[in-house]
Design a protein around this motif. Structure first.
Motif, PDB file in Angstrom:
ATOM      1  N   TYR B 288       0.852  -1.201   0.000  1.00 18.01           N
ATOM      2  CA  TYR B 288       0.000   0.000   0.000  1.00 18.01           C
ATOM      3  C   TYR B 288       0.881   1.242   0.000  1.00 18.01           C
ATOM      4  O   TYR B 288       2.037   1.197   0.409  1.00 18.01           O
ATOM      5  N   HIS B 289       0.250   2.322  -0.368  1.00 21.03           N
ATOM      6  CA  HIS B 289       0.965   3.596  -0.281  1.00 21.03           C
ATOM      7  C   HIS B 289       0.933   4.127   1.147  1.00 21.03           C
ATOM      8  O   HIS B 289       1.937   4.591   1.664  1.00 21.03           O
ATOM      9  N   TYR B 290      -0.238   4.031   1.739  1.00 17.30           N
ATOM     10  CA  TYR B 290      -0.385   4.561   3.104  1.00 17.30           C
ATOM     11  C   TYR B 290      -1.064   3.539   4.007  1.00 17.30           C
ATOM     12  O   TYR B 290      -1.942   2.780   3.563  1.00 17.30           O
ATOM     13  N   VAL B 291      -0.645   3.576   5.233  1.00 15.99           N
ATOM     14  CA  VAL B 291      -1.294   2.740   6.260  1.00 15.99           C
ATOM     15  C   VAL B 291      -1.705   3.665   7.405  1.00 15.99           C
ATOM     16  O   VAL B 291      -0.927   4.539   7.813  1.00 15.99           O
ATOM     17  N   ILE B 292      -2.905   3.464   7.869  1.00 15.01           N
ATOM     18  CA  ILE B 292      -3.373   4.243   9.018  1.00 15.01           C
ATOM     19  C   ILE B 292      -3.581   3.264  10.170  1.00 15.01           C
ATOM     20  O   ILE B 292      -4.429   2.371  10.078  1.00 15.01           O
ATOM     21  N   ASN B 303       5.714   5.554  -2.104  1.00 16.77           N
ATOM     22  CA  ASN B 303       5.416   6.921  -2.527  1.00 16.77           C
ATOM     23  C   ASN B 303       4.241   6.909  -3.500  1.00 16.77           C
ATOM     24  O   ASN B 303       4.142   6.032  -4.355  1.00 16.77           O
ATOM     25  N   GLU B 304       3.390   7.915  -3.398  1.00 12.05           N
ATOM     26  CA  GLU B 304       2.154   7.882  -4.200  1.00 12.05           C
ATOM     27  C   GLU B 304       2.402   7.995  -5.696  1.00 12.05           C
ATOM     28  O   GLU B 304       1.526   7.691  -6.496  1.00 12.05           O
ATOM     29  N   THR B 305       3.585   8.411  -6.085  1.00 12.77           N
ATOM     30  CA  THR B 305       3.876   8.466  -7.526  1.00 12.77           C
ATOM     31  C   THR B 305       4.421   7.129  -8.038  1.00 12.77           C
ATOM     32  O   THR B 305       4.771   6.996  -9.203  1.00 12.77           O
ATOM     33  N   GLU B 306       4.493   6.171  -7.153  1.00 11.47           N
ATOM     34  CA  GLU B 306       4.984   4.848  -7.546  1.00 11.47           C
ATOM     35  C   GLU B 306       3.886   3.808  -7.376  1.00 11.47           C
ATOM     36  O   GLU B 306       2.854   4.071  -6.770  1.00 11.47           O
ATOM     37  N   VAL B 307       4.153   2.622  -7.881  1.00  8.19           N
ATOM     38  CA  VAL B 307       3.122   1.582  -7.899  1.00  8.19           C
ATOM     39  C   VAL B 307       3.179   0.739  -6.622  1.00  8.19           C
ATOM     40  O   VAL B 307       4.252   0.312  -6.198  1.00  8.19           O
ATOM     41  N   ALA B 308       2.029   0.511  -6.026  1.00 13.20           N
ATOM     42  CA  ALA B 308       1.929  -0.455  -4.928  1.00 13.20           C
ATOM     43  C   ALA B 308       0.984  -1.577  -5.373  1.00 13.20           C
ATOM     44  O   ALA B 308       0.104  -1.361  -6.204  1.00 13.20           O
ATOM     45  N   HIS B 309       1.193  -2.742  -4.801  1.00 19.22           N
ATOM     46  CA  HIS B 309       0.425  -3.910  -5.257  1.00 19.22           C
ATOM     47  C   HIS B 309      -0.784  -4.119  -4.351  1.00 19.22           C
ATOM     48  O   HIS B 309      -0.823  -5.042  -3.547  1.00 19.22           O
ATOM     49  N   HIS B 310      -1.749  -3.292  -4.494  1.00 19.82           N
ATOM     50  CA  HIS B 310      -2.858  -3.334  -3.535  1.00 19.82           C
ATOM     51  C   HIS B 310      -4.197  -3.702  -4.150  1.00 19.82           C
ATOM     52  O   HIS B 310      -5.117  -4.107  -3.458  1.00 19.82           O
ATOM     53  N   ALA B 311      -4.333  -3.590  -5.467  1.00 13.89           N
ATOM     54  CA  ALA B 311      -5.676  -3.667  -6.037  1.00 13.89           C
ATOM     55  C   ALA B 311      -5.971  -4.954  -6.799  1.00 13.89           C
ATOM     56  O   ALA B 311      -7.122  -5.354  -6.905  1.00 13.89           O
ATOM     57  N   GLY B 312      -4.975  -5.598  -7.330  1.00 14.66           N
ATOM     58  CA  GLY B 312      -5.224  -6.806  -8.112  1.00 14.66           C
ATOM     59  C   GLY B 312      -6.096  -6.496  -9.324  1.00 14.66           C
ATOM     60  O   GLY B 312      -6.087  -5.390  -9.858  1.00 14.66           O
ATOM     61  N   PHE B 313      -6.845  -7.489  -9.767  1.00 14.49           N
ATOM     62  CA  PHE B 313      -7.771  -7.246 -10.869  1.00 14.49           C
ATOM     63  C   PHE B 313      -8.903  -6.369 -10.359  1.00 14.49           C
ATOM     64  O   PHE B 313      -9.644  -6.768  -9.443  1.00 14.49           O
ATOM     65  N   ILE B 331      -4.097   5.288  -5.620  1.00 18.82           N
ATOM     66  CA  ILE B 331      -3.284   5.257  -4.404  1.00 18.82           C
ATOM     67  C   ILE B 331      -3.996   4.346  -3.396  1.00 18.82           C
ATOM     68  O   ILE B 331      -5.192   4.502  -3.149  1.00 18.82           O
ATOM     69  N   GLY B 332      -3.255   3.403  -2.859  1.00 18.90           N
ATOM     70  CA  GLY B 332      -3.839   2.459  -1.906  1.00 18.90           C
ATOM     71  C   GLY B 332      -3.681   2.952  -0.473  1.00 18.90           C
ATOM     72  O   GLY B 332      -2.564   3.207  -0.021  1.00 18.90           O
ATOM     73  N   ILE B 333      -4.810   3.079   0.210  1.00 23.68           N
ATOM     74  CA  ILE B 333      -4.780   3.516   1.609  1.00 23.68           C
ATOM     75  C   ILE B 333      -5.369   2.389   2.454  1.00 23.68           C
ATOM     76  O   ILE B 333      -6.512   1.982   2.244  1.00 23.68           O
ATOM     77  N   CYS B 334      -4.572   1.898   3.352  1.00 27.43           N
ATOM     78  CA  CYS B 334      -5.002   0.742   4.152  1.00 27.43           C
ATOM     79  C   CYS B 334      -5.275   1.164   5.596  1.00 27.43           C
ATOM     80  O   CYS B 334      -4.402   1.700   6.276  1.00 27.43           O
TER      81      CYS B 334
END
Lengths: 347, 513
Positions: B288-292, B303-313, B331-334
């Motif tokens: 994820y990009h961010y974790v709360i 970083n939000e300008t980079e790819v995170a593997h959070h969404a899949g299909f 942007i993935g926020i967890c």
């Protein structure tokens, strides 16, 4: 009553128990009405018939026993032939063997019974290593009304094993079957031991015994019943039963016919009682998948026994879903294997 | 044998264990799952007893009637640890790792062969050295929904019929319209445009954190460098492929679905430890990009300008563009928490704060709002592209929605100043003819209004084109496969393409009548 020190193998002479590489030595012991089986490795079993026969002492009898290589010892003016030798001797002279145990427990009607068990155990067991060896022995579920007898039985054996220098503990026979045979099922299922004196069953879930059950009707009951109706000695019936009985084929012999009848009766009685016991139990867990039933013990050995039992079980409204009924890999040694596993548990 | 069998050992026949003394089914099943992987009978027996013993001990210490599933992993780890005293053992299970990466992914059953090998290795090797854990808290956290769903008969059956057309289950638009209006009335927050907010600027940046003018504090302690974003979208009107884009287009909200300790003072240490383990894991796999976290602390991982593997299909669309594979564009926020906790709560209406607070804490909610505001303003992200994973995740082989279900209901859109996406026609249905199946209904209870609305739109379109609903659906399914294939070259590094051979999609389509 204390035995005279004329045992062919004194405790001091027995070899020392092998100690595993790590931890204490472990021994599993199946003390059944019919046989005592000792296991010190999962594939290493020693067994003796849990029986004896006494003959009046005479020089001739002593020489005859010696010539035939039959183990015996002299006890209060009698010659006691123990274990497997007793059966050989009984068969030779058409005598009945005497049983130190009855219906799974020490036989109160046999005054020399416990003495004999001690002697057989001394033959089977190796001397414990200094530092201790762990031993686990099987005990049955107490038949209804015989709970105090079980306490006595268990403690007598435990005391004796402690005297020998073992650190001992007991394990229910049905649970021992579960430990031995149901590892692939995470020790969940029903283990049934069809022994000589009784049938012992245990429903376990994740190795935890949920319900145990026993029926005082097993191999010996079949033997004696057949003996009564056929006029043959119970010993001969047993030999016939263990060597030639095929429950899947029509009986071709008078003894076989009677054996078929009493086997069926025992199976039906067990299934009925087991079903009733399970139905009436408030302790049944909710299982979300069918469980296996494993059959073990000498009485389950005849060909066709498993099928007969499964048919009977499936014909009743058994309260638990059964996935399969199978015979233990090594029915005669299953309980000993289970107790060995438990003995090794703390190592 | 310890506590569980002590009664048995003392009194063999009368004191057999009552089922009520056994662990809850969920825990028993997890114990079973792990123990099935242990081949040595004695080790297996020891593990089971140790796990049951730890369960009993933990219950007693914590004075709770039964151990919460949240602590199951800990119990199991301690049980394994007992087998090899002095060594910490952590189960390295690729299936749970996979599930961790894909929270609430539907998995039929753990791959026991893999578990067998790995756990066996762990048990053997741990006698000589420490096993370096690959998994953090999230991996085992995910095990709970996995086994729960896999073993309670909720798993998708291959022969289950997709609910692809309007049926008796479909409420009339008037019905859900009324409810939607009611929900809107009860909204505690108004939807707003982030651009209308006062400017949010960085007040201070120091080693390890950034502080912003709206009160947002971002920890950068776990930040890791990733791969730059490069993605294309499809024009919603004509399906044309766009130019390559690099700016994040939307926000996608997740839950960690992990073991979360009770939010109480006495669990403070555990809460902190879990968060750090979770972050380590997320950092390792760029999830994820961010974790709360549970205390509302915001961590930047990717970083939000980079790819995170959070969404899949995943599929989403705004007014003009259709987004496929949102890893690239969103942007993935967890939120650290368990959305599955809310499964038994009220039906989805998108506005139930009390239901939301069963999943996350109020501090997380506040932090989520600050982070959303800042990101929306910084990247000019429209409200329509702020959505949850559960609303976008799809199974491309079966053309089913709801492959992952985190935040498939109860997301506090309005508390974050966003419109309720549960009321919006679902793009995966309107654009590509996706459907839902019995499993989805079993979990969700009923479809959220946007599904019914989307299916209604699709039916109207089929009527207009004078074709059957199913024919239209198949046509749109093919469009999806085609567009996905177009993206393949564009997203070479994306893990999702590694997991799904596009030929399977073709086969799936060919198998359709």
């Amino acid at each position: 009553m204390k035995a005279e020190k004329e045992t062919p193998e004194s405790l001091e002479s027995v070899e020392t128990t092998c100690k595993p590489e790590n931890g204490l030595a472990a021994i599993g012991l199946d003390i059944g009405t019919s046989r005592i089986v000792c296991s010190q490795a999962p594939t290493e079993f020693k067994t003796q018939l849990n029986a004896f026969i006494g003959v009046a002492y005479s020089k001739f009898a002593e020489q005859m026993l010696q010539r035939n290589g039959i183990d015996f010892y002299r006890h209060n003016g009698e010659l006691f032939v123990l274990g497997d030798g007793a059966e050989k001797f009984a068969s030779m002279f058409n005598h009945e063997v005497r049983r130190p145990m009855s219906v799974g427990l020490l036989n109160p009607g046999e005054r020399d019974g416990f003495e004999v068990i001690q002697l057989i155990l001394r033959r089977l067991l190796k001397k414990p290593k200094p530092g201790g060896s762990k031993i686990c022995f099987s005990i049955p579920s107490a038949p209804c009304g015989m709970e105090t007898s079980l306490v006595y039985h268990e403690n007598m054996i435990k005391r004796f094993l402690t005297e020998l220098g073992f650190e001992s503990k007991s394990l229910n026979e049905g649970l021992a079957v579960v430990f031995s045979e149901l590892a692939n099922e995470n020790f969940s299922g029903i283990g049934i031991s069809f022994g000589g004196g009784m049938c012992n069953a245990c429903l376990a879930y994740l190795s935890i015994p949920i319900l145990t059950f026993s029926l005082g009707k097993a191999g010996d009951w079949i033997d004696s019943s057949v003996s009564v109706v056929t006029g043959e000695s119970a010993t001969r019936v047993r030999v016939r039963k263990e060597s030639a009985l095929d429950l899947s084929a029509p009986p071709s012999h008078k003894i076989d016919e009677a054996l078929h009848i009493y086997y069926e009766e025992m199976i039906l009685d067990l299934v009925r009682s087991l079903t009733r016991s399970f139905v009436e139990s408030r302790n049944l867990p909710t299982l979300d998948k069918p469980i296996p039933v494993v059959l073990s013990g000498g009485t389950s050995k005849p060909r066709g026994f498993r099928e007969k039992f499964e048919n009977a079980l499936r014909a009743t409204n058994f309260p638990l879903a059964i996935s399969e009924v199978r015979l233990a890999a090594d029915p005669l040694n299953t309980t000993a294997k289970g107790t060995l596993m438990y003995a090794m548990y703390d190592n | 044998m310890r506590r569980f069998l002590s009664a048995f050992a003392a009194d063999h026949d009368t004191a057999v264990i009552k089922p009520s003394a056994l662990p809850p089914k969920e825990i028993s099943r997890l114990i079973e799952t792990v123990s099935l992987s242990i081949e040595n009978p004695l080790l297996k027996l020891k593990f089971i007893h140790a796990a049951l013993d730890r369960y009993a001990h933990t219950c007693r210490v914590m004075v709770v009637p039964s151990l919460d599933a949240k602590l199951t992993k800990q119990v199991l780890l301690e049980a394994l640890d007992l087998l090899v005293p002095g060594h910490r053992i952590i189960i390295a299970d690729p299936e749970t790792a996979l599930a961790a990466e894909k929270p609430l992914r539907r998995i039929r059953a753990p791959r026991l062969s893999q578990m067998t090998v790995l756990i066996g290795l762990v048990l053997v090797m741990s006698t000589t050295y420490w096993v370096q854990a690959r998994l953090g808290i999230k991996a085992h956290n995910a095990a709970v929904p996995i086994y729960r769903w896999a073993t309670e008969g909720l798993e998708r059956k291959s022969e289950s019929t997709p609910h692809s057309s309007i049926s008796a289950k479909l409420e009339s638009p008037a019905d859900w319209g009324v409810r939607s209006a009611k929900a809107a009335d009860s909204s505690p927050q108004a939807t707003y445009d982030a651009a209308s907010l006062p400017e949010i600027w960085m007040v201070e940046e120091k080693s390890g954190y950034e502080f912003y003018s709206n009160g947002l504090n971002i920890s950068t302690e776990f930040a890791v460098a990733g791969r730059p974003r490069r993605y294309r979208t499809f024009d919603r009107a004509d399906g044309a492929l766009s130019e390559i884009k690099e700016r994040p287009a939307g926000l996608l909200y997740h839950t960690s679905e992990g073991d979360v300790a009770p939010f109480e003072r006495r669990f403070n240490r555990l809460l902190n430890r879990r968060t750090r383990e979770l972050l380590q894991y997320i950092k390792q796999d760029h999830l994820y990009h961010y974790v709360i976290d549970r205390f509302g602390r915001v961590y930047r991982v990717v970083n939000e300008t980079e790819v995170a593997h959070h969404a899949g299909f995943s599929i989403w669309s705004d007014e003009s563009d259709v987004f496929l594979l949102l890893n690239q564009s969103f942007i993935g926020i967890c939120f650290e928490g368990r959305w599955s906790e809310s499964l038994n709560s009220d039906p989805p209406d998108g506005a139930s704060t009390s239901a939301t607070l069963r999943v996350i804490t109020r501090a997380q909610l506040e932090a989520g709002r600050l982070l959303t505001d800042w990101l929306r303003q910084k990247y000019h992200i429209s409200d329509s592209n702020c959505v949850t994973h559960g609303l976008t995740s799809v199974n491309p082989q079966k053309f089913l929605i709801g492959h992952h279900l985190d935040w498939a209901k109860d997301f506090p859109f309005r508390d974050l100043g966003l419109s309720d996406k549960y009321q919006k026609p679902l793009p995966s249905i309107t654009e590509f003819g996706f459907a839902y199946d019995d499993f989805f209904l079993q979990v969700m209870g009923r479809p959220w209004p946007g599904i019914n609305l989307a299916m209604g739109q699709l039916q109207a379109r089929a009527d207009r084109d004078k074709i059957s609903y199913e024919t239209l659906r198949r046509k749109l399914n093919r469009r999806f496969a085609h567009q996905l294939a177009q993206l393949r070259g564009e997203t070479e590094g994306d893990k999702d393409f590694g997991r799904a051979d596009l030929s399977q999609l073709t086969n799936a389509l060919d198998g359709q009548p």
